[in-house]
Design a protein around this motif. Structure first.
Motif, PDB file in Angstrom:
ATOM      1  N   GLN A   1      45.063  56.971  36.620  1.00  0.00           N
ATOM      2  CA  GLN A   1      45.454  55.676  36.056  1.00  0.00           C
ATOM      3  C   GLN A   1      45.673  55.801  34.543  1.00  0.00           C
ATOM      4  O   GLN A   1      46.623  55.234  33.991  1.00  0.00           O
ATOM      5  CB  GLN A   1      44.372  54.622  36.351  1.00  0.00           C
ATOM      6  CG  GLN A   1      44.280  54.242  37.823  1.00  0.00           C
ATOM      7  CD  GLN A   1      45.363  53.253  38.221  1.00  0.00           C
ATOM      8  OE1 GLN A   1      46.509  53.633  38.417  1.00  0.00           O
ATOM      9  NE2 GLN A   1      45.001  51.991  38.355  1.00  0.00           N
TER      10      GLN A   1
ATOM     11  N   TRP B   1      40.662  55.881  43.144  1.00  0.00           N
ATOM     12  CA  TRP B   1      41.741  55.479  42.236  1.00  0.00           C
ATOM     13  C   TRP B   1      42.606  56.659  41.816  1.00  0.00           C
ATOM     14  O   TRP B   1      43.801  56.494  41.575  1.00  0.00           O
ATOM     15  CB  TRP B   1      41.179  54.693  41.058  1.00  0.00           C
ATOM     16  CG  TRP B   1      40.967  53.271  41.484  1.00  0.00           C
ATOM     17  CD1 TRP B   1      39.798  52.684  41.878  1.00  0.00           C
ATOM     18  CD2 TRP B   1      41.982  52.266  41.639  1.00  0.00           C
ATOM     19  NE1 TRP B   1      40.022  51.379  42.265  1.00  0.00           N
ATOM     20  CE2 TRP B   1      41.348  51.094  42.116  1.00  0.00           C
ATOM     21  CE3 TRP B   1      43.353  52.227  41.418  1.00  0.00           C
ATOM     22  CZ2 TRP B   1      42.049  49.906  42.380  1.00  0.00           C
ATOM     23  CZ3 TRP B   1      44.054  51.052  41.675  1.00  0.00           C
ATOM     24  CH2 TRP B   1      43.399  49.912  42.147  1.00  0.00           C
TER      25      TRP B   1
ATOM     26  N   GLY C   1      43.755  50.392  34.136  1.00  0.00           N
ATOM     27  CA  GLY C   1      44.816  50.851  35.025  1.00  0.00           C
ATOM     28  C   GLY C   1      45.950  51.480  34.225  1.00  0.00           C
ATOM     29  O   GLY C   1      45.710  52.264  33.303  1.00  0.00           O
TER      30      GLY C   1
ATOM     31  N   ASP D   1      41.234  42.249  34.294  1.00  0.00           N
ATOM     32  CA  ASP D   1      41.893  41.511  35.375  1.00  0.00           C
ATOM     33  C   ASP D   1      41.764  42.367  36.632  1.00  0.00           C
ATOM     34  O   ASP D   1      42.488  43.338  36.799  1.00  0.00           O
ATOM     35  CB  ASP D   1      43.366  41.293  34.992  1.00  0.00           C
ATOM     36  CG  ASP D   1      44.090  40.364  35.953  1.00  0.00           C
ATOM     37  OD1 ASP D   1      43.424  39.696  36.765  1.00  0.00           O
ATOM     38  OD2 ASP D   1      45.341  40.309  35.877  1.00  0.00           O
ATOM     39  N   PHE D   2      40.797  42.055  37.484  1.00  0.00           N
ATOM     40  CA  PHE D   2      40.476  42.849  38.676  1.00  0.00           C
ATOM     41  C   PHE D   2      40.169  44.302  38.290  1.00  0.00           C
ATOM     42  O   PHE D   2      40.480  45.231  39.007  1.00  0.00           O
ATOM     43  CB  PHE D   2      41.617  42.796  39.708  1.00  0.00           C
ATOM     44  CG  PHE D   2      41.626  41.507  40.488  1.00  0.00           C
ATOM     45  CD1 PHE D   2      40.989  41.408  41.714  1.00  0.00           C
ATOM     46  CD2 PHE D   2      42.234  40.368  39.972  1.00  0.00           C
ATOM     47  CE1 PHE D   2      40.968  40.220  42.419  1.00  0.00           C
ATOM     48  CE2 PHE D   2      42.229  39.173  40.669  1.00  0.00           C
ATOM     49  CZ  PHE D   2      41.592  39.091  41.903  1.00  0.00           C
TER      50      PHE D   2
ATOM     51  N   TYR E   1      49.902  52.950  44.161  1.00  0.00           N
ATOM     52  CA  TYR E   1      49.583  51.606  43.641  1.00  0.00           C
ATOM     53  C   TYR E   1      50.585  51.210  42.546  1.00  0.00           C
ATOM     54  O   TYR E   1      51.140  50.115  42.558  1.00  0.00           O
ATOM     55  CB  TYR E   1      48.148  51.607  43.110  1.00  0.00           C
ATOM     56  CG  TYR E   1      47.700  50.300  42.492  1.00  0.00           C
ATOM     57  CD1 TYR E   1      47.106  49.310  43.268  1.00  0.00           C
ATOM     58  CD2 TYR E   1      47.869  50.054  41.132  1.00  0.00           C
ATOM     59  CE1 TYR E   1      46.702  48.101  42.707  1.00  0.00           C
ATOM     60  CE2 TYR E   1      47.465  48.857  40.558  1.00  0.00           C
ATOM     61  CZ  TYR E   1      46.877  47.886  41.351  1.00  0.00           C
ATOM     62  OH  TYR E   1      46.485  46.695  40.786  1.00  0.00           O
TER      63      TYR E   1
ATOM     64  N   ASP F   1      39.239  53.441  31.448  1.00  0.00           N
ATOM     65  CA  ASP F   1      39.356  53.483  32.905  1.00  0.00           C
ATOM     66  C   ASP F   1      38.585  54.687  33.453  1.00  0.00           C
ATOM     67  O   ASP F   1      38.393  55.689  32.767  1.00  0.00           O
ATOM     68  CB  ASP F   1      40.830  53.551  33.347  1.00  0.00           C
ATOM     69  CG  ASP F   1      41.031  52.995  34.747  1.00  0.00           C
ATOM     70  OD1 ASP F   1      41.464  51.835  34.881  1.00  0.00           O
ATOM     71  OD2 ASP F   1      40.724  53.712  35.727  1.00  0.00           O
TER      72      ASP F   1
ATOM     73  N   TRP G   1      34.990  46.454  40.075  1.00  0.00           N
ATOM     74  CA  TRP G   1      34.784  47.800  40.627  1.00  0.00           C
ATOM     75  C   TRP G   1      33.498  48.477  40.137  1.00  0.00           C
ATOM     76  O   TRP G   1      33.263  49.644  40.427  1.00  0.00           O
ATOM     77  CB  TRP G   1      35.993  48.674  40.310  1.00  0.00           C
ATOM     78  CG  TRP G   1      37.195  48.271  41.103  1.00  0.00           C
ATOM     79  CD1 TRP G   1      38.144  47.366  40.738  1.00  0.00           C
ATOM     80  CD2 TRP G   1      37.551  48.706  42.422  1.00  0.00           C
ATOM     81  NE1 TRP G   1      39.075  47.227  41.741  1.00  0.00           N
ATOM     82  CE2 TRP G   1      38.740  48.045  42.787  1.00  0.00           C
ATOM     83  CE3 TRP G   1      36.987  49.613  43.326  1.00  0.00           C
ATOM     84  CZ2 TRP G   1      39.370  48.245  44.020  1.00  0.00           C
ATOM     85  CZ3 TRP G   1      37.619  49.820  44.549  1.00  0.00           C
ATOM     86  CH2 TRP G   1      38.788  49.135  44.876  1.00  0.00           C
TER      87      TRP G   1
ATOM     88  N   ALA H   1      32.691  51.277  33.454  1.00  0.00           N
ATOM     89  CA  ALA H   1      32.174  49.996  32.973  1.00  0.00           C
ATOM     90  C   ALA H   1      30.644  49.964  33.033  1.00  0.00           C
ATOM     91  O   ALA H   1      30.015  49.191  32.318  1.00  0.00           O
ATOM     92  CB  ALA H   1      32.757  48.863  33.819  1.00  0.00           C
ATOM     93  N   GLU H   2      30.064  50.815  33.869  1.00  0.00           N
ATOM     94  CA  GLU H   2      28.601  50.864  34.004  1.00  0.00           C
ATOM     95  C   GLU H   2      27.931  51.510  32.785  1.00  0.00           C
ATOM     96  O   GLU H   2      26.760  51.260  32.514  1.00  0.00           O
ATOM     97  CB  GLU H   2      28.187  51.699  35.225  1.00  0.00           C
ATOM     98  CG  GLU H   2      28.525  51.102  36.567  1.00  0.00           C
ATOM     99  CD  GLU H   2      29.866  51.604  37.118  1.00  0.00           C
ATOM    100  OE1 GLU H   2      30.795  51.841  36.300  1.00  0.00           O
ATOM    101  OE2 GLU H   2      29.979  51.734  38.334  1.00  0.00           O
TER     102      GLU H   2
HETATM  103  C1  LIG Z   1      43.117  46.792  40.338  1.00  0.00           C
HETATM  104  S1  LIG Z   1      43.068  47.894  38.984  1.00  0.00           S
HETATM  105  C2  LIG Z   1      42.994  46.798  37.596  1.00  0.00           C
HETATM  106  C3  LIG Z   1      43.904  47.238  36.501  1.00  0.00           C
HETATM  107  C4  LIG Z   1      45.065  46.297  36.255  1.00  0.00           C
HETATM  108  N1  LIG Z   1      44.625  45.025  35.737  1.00  0.00           N
HETATM  109  C5  LIG Z   1      45.829  46.122  37.557  1.00  0.00           C
HETATM  110  O1  LIG Z   1      45.853  45.006  38.073  1.00  0.00           O
HETATM  111  O2  LIG Z   1      46.372  47.114  38.054  1.00  0.00           O
HETATM  112  C6  LIG Z   1      41.385  48.477  38.995  1.00  0.00           C
HETATM  113  C7  LIG Z   1      41.122  49.532  37.944  1.00  0.00           C
HETATM  114  O3  LIG Z   1      39.716  49.656  37.758  1.00  0.00           O
HETATM  115  C8  LIG Z   1      39.439  51.032  37.556  1.00  0.00           C
HETATM  116  N2  LIG Z   1      38.016  51.268  37.857  1.00  0.00           N
HETATM  117  C9  LIG Z   1      37.431  51.438  39.057  1.00  0.00           C
HETATM  118  N3  LIG Z   1      36.110  51.586  38.917  1.00  0.00           N
HETATM  119  C10 LIG Z   1      35.857  51.492  37.586  1.00  0.00           C
HETATM  120  C11 LIG Z   1      34.676  51.566  36.794  1.00  0.00           C
HETATM  121  N4  LIG Z   1      33.483  51.740  37.376  1.00  0.00           N
HETATM  122  N5  LIG Z   1      34.778  51.454  35.468  1.00  0.00           N
HETATM  123  C12 LIG Z   1      35.997  51.273  34.874  1.00  0.00           C
HETATM  124  N6  LIG Z   1      37.147  51.184  35.569  1.00  0.00           N
HETATM  125  C13 LIG Z   1      37.076  51.290  36.909  1.00  0.00           C
HETATM  126  C14 LIG Z   1      40.385  51.740  38.505  1.00  0.00           C
HETATM  127  O4  LIG Z   1      40.552  53.094  38.180  1.00  0.00           O
HETATM  128  C15 LIG Z   1      41.643  50.898  38.342  1.00  0.00           C
HETATM  129  O5  LIG Z   1      42.464  51.418  37.329  1.00  0.00           O
END
Ligand SMILES: C[S@@+](CC[C@H](N)C(=O)[O-])C[C@H]1O[C@@H](n2cnc3c(N)ncnc32)[C@H](O)[C@@H]1O
Length: 246
Positions: free
Chosen positions: A84, A11, A60, A120-121, A18, A79, A126, A104-105
């Motif tokens: 990001q 990321w 994000g 949202d995703f 992105y 994040d 992730w 998030a873990e």
């Molecule tokens: C697809 S984006 C989602 C953010 C926003 N909703 C978007 O659609 O852009 C995924 C986000 O999850 C974050 N991410 C990835 N792994 C993560 C983790 N283990 N804990 C928290 N955030 C994480 C990434 O850095 C990224 O900013």
């Protein structure tokens, strides 16, 4: 498995491209869910956030967080990616909210700190759900809600890796879903329907709704090509879970 270092690296690498590609669409209006930018006003998943303590898991560039902060929520955007978070800080505007670097873990918050945890995703796509869901449940107040949108098993099982698009042919075993290799060791996660129920209930959460966002005919997928183009009008591309901590 520990996907934190590789996902952070990914990321940080792709953040600029992105956001260049997707920021305008994600942030075109407040509260747009998922690959088809479906308004929350239609889906009614999040509810009123005025005065609520809200955590976005994987915020994000903060398109969601800044919209909820403007509505009067006390939002925290978390994040894993510094790039990001940098994008979120740059786009924050008048309604300031804290940004936290973390995963998030392993949420760096005390138990019962939030009224709403959502993404949202984000973090629930992730991070391994069997780690991230109990963390989200831990930081929720009693009565607090966990609401999140992820890709559906239909979408993932029909994704043709070689062609780079979703088709009407099953490409992968439903029961083989779990981890998706995103390159250079980065990983996203996908559970079966039963898997999500088990993880959510196992964390002590009550499932209130499973919304299947359905885009109108002609609505474009901002991220993935589908064949036919109206794929998601015919089959569910996303799962929007609405749960609470009793
Ligand atoms: C697809 S984006 C989602 C953010 C926003 N909703 C978007 O659609 O852009 C995924 C986000 O999850 C974050 N991410 C990835 N792994 C993560 C983790 N283990 N804990 C928290 N955030 C994480 C990434 O850095 C990224 O900013």
């Amino acid at each position: 498995m520990d996907s934190i270092p590789a996902n952070r690296r990914l990321w940080n690498q792709i953040s600029g491209a992105y956001q260049h590609k997707h920021d305008q669409r994600i942030g075109a209006a407040p509260r747009l869910w998922g690959m088809y930018s479906i308004p929350d006003a239609d889906l009614r998943a999040l509810g009123d956030v005025t005065g609520k303590r809200v955590l976005e898991l994987g915020c994000g560039a903060g398109q969601w967080s800044r919209a909820l902060a403007a509505e009067g929520a006390a939002v925290v955007g978390l994040d894993l990616s510094e790039a990001q978070l940098h994008a979120a800080a740059g786009a924050m505007g008048a309604n300031r909210y804290p940004l936290v670097h973390g995963s998030a873990e392993q949420l760096p918050f005390a138990a019962e700190s939030f009224d709403l945890v959502f993404c949202d995703f984000g973090g629930l796509s992730w991070a391994p759900p069997h780690l991230a869901v109990p963390q989200a449940a831990r930081v929720l107040n009693r009565g607090g809600r966990l609401v999140f949108n992820v890709a559906s098993p239909w979408f993932e099982a029909c994704y043709d890796e070689a062609a780079g698009r979703v088709t009407t042919t099953l490409q992968q075993d439903y029961f083989g879903l779990g981890t998706i290799a995103e390159g250079d060791g980065a990983t996203s996660y996908q559970l079966t329907y039963g898997g999500w129920v088990k993880v959510l209930r196992g964390a002590g959460l009550v499932i209130d709704d499973l919304i299947e966002p359905r885009p109108g005919l002609g609505t474009l997928n901002g991220y993935n090509e589908t064949d036919p183009p109206d794929w998601a009008h015919r089959w569910p591309a996303e799962l929007l879970w609405v749960t609470h901590k009793p």
